[in-house]
Design an enzyme around this catalytic site. Sequence first.
Site, PDB file in Angstrom:
ATOM      1  N   ASP A   7       4.281  16.914  11.784  1.00  0.00           N
ATOM      2  CA  ASP A   7       4.544  16.549  10.389  1.00  0.00           C
ATOM      3  C   ASP A   7       3.239  16.476   9.610  1.00  0.00           C
ATOM      4  O   ASP A   7       3.026  15.555   8.807  1.00  0.00           O
ATOM      5  CB  ASP A   7       5.293  15.218  10.314  1.00  0.00           C
ATOM      6  CG  ASP A   7       5.940  14.985   8.942  1.00  0.00           C
ATOM      7  OD1 ASP A   7       6.142  15.977   8.203  1.00  0.00           O
ATOM      8  OD2 ASP A   7       6.226  13.825   8.606  1.00  0.00           O
ATOM      9  N   LYS A  21       7.715  -0.608   4.738  1.00  0.00           N
ATOM     10  CA  LYS A  21       6.573  -0.646   3.845  1.00  0.00           C
ATOM     11  C   LYS A  21       5.302  -1.019   4.591  1.00  0.00           C
ATOM     12  O   LYS A  21       5.331  -1.568   5.689  1.00  0.00           O
ATOM     13  CB  LYS A  21       6.815  -1.618   2.697  1.00  0.00           C
ATOM     14  CG  LYS A  21       6.940  -3.078   3.091  1.00  0.00           C
ATOM     15  CD  LYS A  21       7.190  -3.942   1.850  1.00  0.00           C
ATOM     16  CE  LYS A  21       7.353  -5.417   2.211  1.00  0.00           C
ATOM     17  NZ  LYS A  21       7.600  -6.241   1.002  1.00  0.00           N
ATOM     18  N   VAL A  22       4.179  -0.679   3.949  1.00  0.00           N
ATOM     19  CA  VAL A  22       2.863  -0.990   4.478  1.00  0.00           C
ATOM     20  C   VAL A  22       2.186  -1.950   3.519  1.00  0.00           C
ATOM     21  O   VAL A  22       2.151  -1.700   2.306  1.00  0.00           O
ATOM     22  CB  VAL A  22       2.007   0.285   4.636  1.00  0.00           C
ATOM     23  CG1 VAL A  22       0.621  -0.066   5.179  1.00  0.00           C
ATOM     24  CG2 VAL A  22       2.690   1.288   5.548  1.00  0.00           C
ATOM     25  N   GLY A  43       8.542   3.439   1.845  1.00  0.00           N
ATOM     26  CA  GLY A  43       9.428   4.581   2.024  1.00  0.00           C
ATOM     27  C   GLY A  43      10.677   4.163   2.763  1.00  0.00           C
ATOM     28  O   GLY A  43      10.964   2.972   2.912  1.00  0.00           O
ATOM     29  N   LYS A  90       2.140  -2.095   8.965  1.00  0.00           N
ATOM     30  CA  LYS A  90       3.347  -1.305   8.703  1.00  0.00           C
ATOM     31  C   LYS A  90       4.543  -2.040   9.297  1.00  0.00           C
ATOM     32  O   LYS A  90       4.601  -2.256  10.506  1.00  0.00           O
ATOM     33  CB  LYS A  90       3.197   0.081   9.331  1.00  0.00           C
ATOM     34  CG  LYS A  90       4.381   1.014   9.140  1.00  0.00           C
ATOM     35  CD  LYS A  90       4.068   2.367   9.780  1.00  0.00           C
ATOM     36  CE  LYS A  90       5.205   3.358   9.658  1.00  0.00           C
ATOM     37  NZ  LYS A  90       4.871   4.665  10.281  1.00  0.00           N
ATOM     38  N   LEU A 120       0.821  -1.207   0.000  1.00  0.00           N
ATOM     39  CA  LEU A 120       0.000   0.000   0.000  1.00  0.00           C
ATOM     40  C   LEU A 120       0.854   1.256   0.000  1.00  0.00           C
ATOM     41  O   LEU A 120       0.411   2.318  -0.449  1.00  0.00           O
ATOM     42  CB  LEU A 120      -0.920   0.007   1.226  1.00  0.00           C
ATOM     43  CG  LEU A 120      -1.886  -1.172   1.357  1.00  0.00           C
ATOM     44  CD1 LEU A 120      -2.660  -1.076   2.661  1.00  0.00           C
ATOM     45  CD2 LEU A 120      -2.851  -1.208   0.177  1.00  0.00           C
ATOM     46  N   GLY A 121       2.052   1.151   0.517  1.00  0.00           N
ATOM     47  CA  GLY A 121       2.949   2.300   0.587  1.00  0.00           C
ATOM     48  C   GLY A 121       4.338   1.833   0.969  1.00  0.00           C
ATOM     49  O   GLY A 121       4.508   0.791   1.598  1.00  0.00           O
TER      50      GLY A 121
END
Length: 244
Positions: free
Chosen positions: A164, A58-59, A54, A74, A51-52
């Site tokens: 953030d 990762k997720v 960085g 996550k 899903l994501g």
Amino acid sequence: PAEPAPPPAEPAPPPAGSAPAPSEEPTALVPPAEGAASNRLGPYEMSERVLGEGGYGKVVLARHVPSGTGVAVKRVVTDRPEAVELEVRAMKAAGSHGNLCALHDFTCTADRKTWYLVLELCPGGELFARVESGILTEGVARELFIGILAGVRHLHGQGIAHRDLKLENVLMAGPNADVPKICDLGLAHVYARTDDGAIDNSARLTQWCGSRNYCPPEVLARLPYDGFAADRWSLGILLFAMLA
């Protein structure tokens, strides 16, 4: 920023319903054994759909097997476990709110270098992607921003400065993917309380953190700052980005 990977044709993701009956305090799960091929994390079954992703890790899409409810896991690999512990502590302190991405469970390996956070599934992805795809109408932006404000108001009420806030840290949830959920409390600061329970934000913060485009002048200048005021500045930038 990383954008959610496009969904495959099959299989369809599990429904993102209500939380799979988490306890008041997140349960310490048993993490997968090192080198194991298992995709199970306690009652959760992890898929290979990302899903994501960085620098943090990762997720992936997952499912709470007993209820069939979709969740996001996550996975963070780090040499600074205290940073993840701070994020977990902030999410626990935040509690439950309709405009916050909920933490259901968490665990880590024995060496505390690999962490798994089981989070509420927000299938609409990042608000950043929605804004990038086209300018939002004023009416839609207003409704989204009202939800974001409600989430930030709740955080501040619990003594938490997010530090953030940005389009990438607002996820879209709900049946129509129109409910904003603030996520990623990895840089959050939880203020101490006085003996009478009041939030004590009298001491200025000094840690430089956040995303440069959303930071207030005092943070960019490396000056002491008020975390709550810094969030309010970031909210203004976020609203401008939604409509510009």
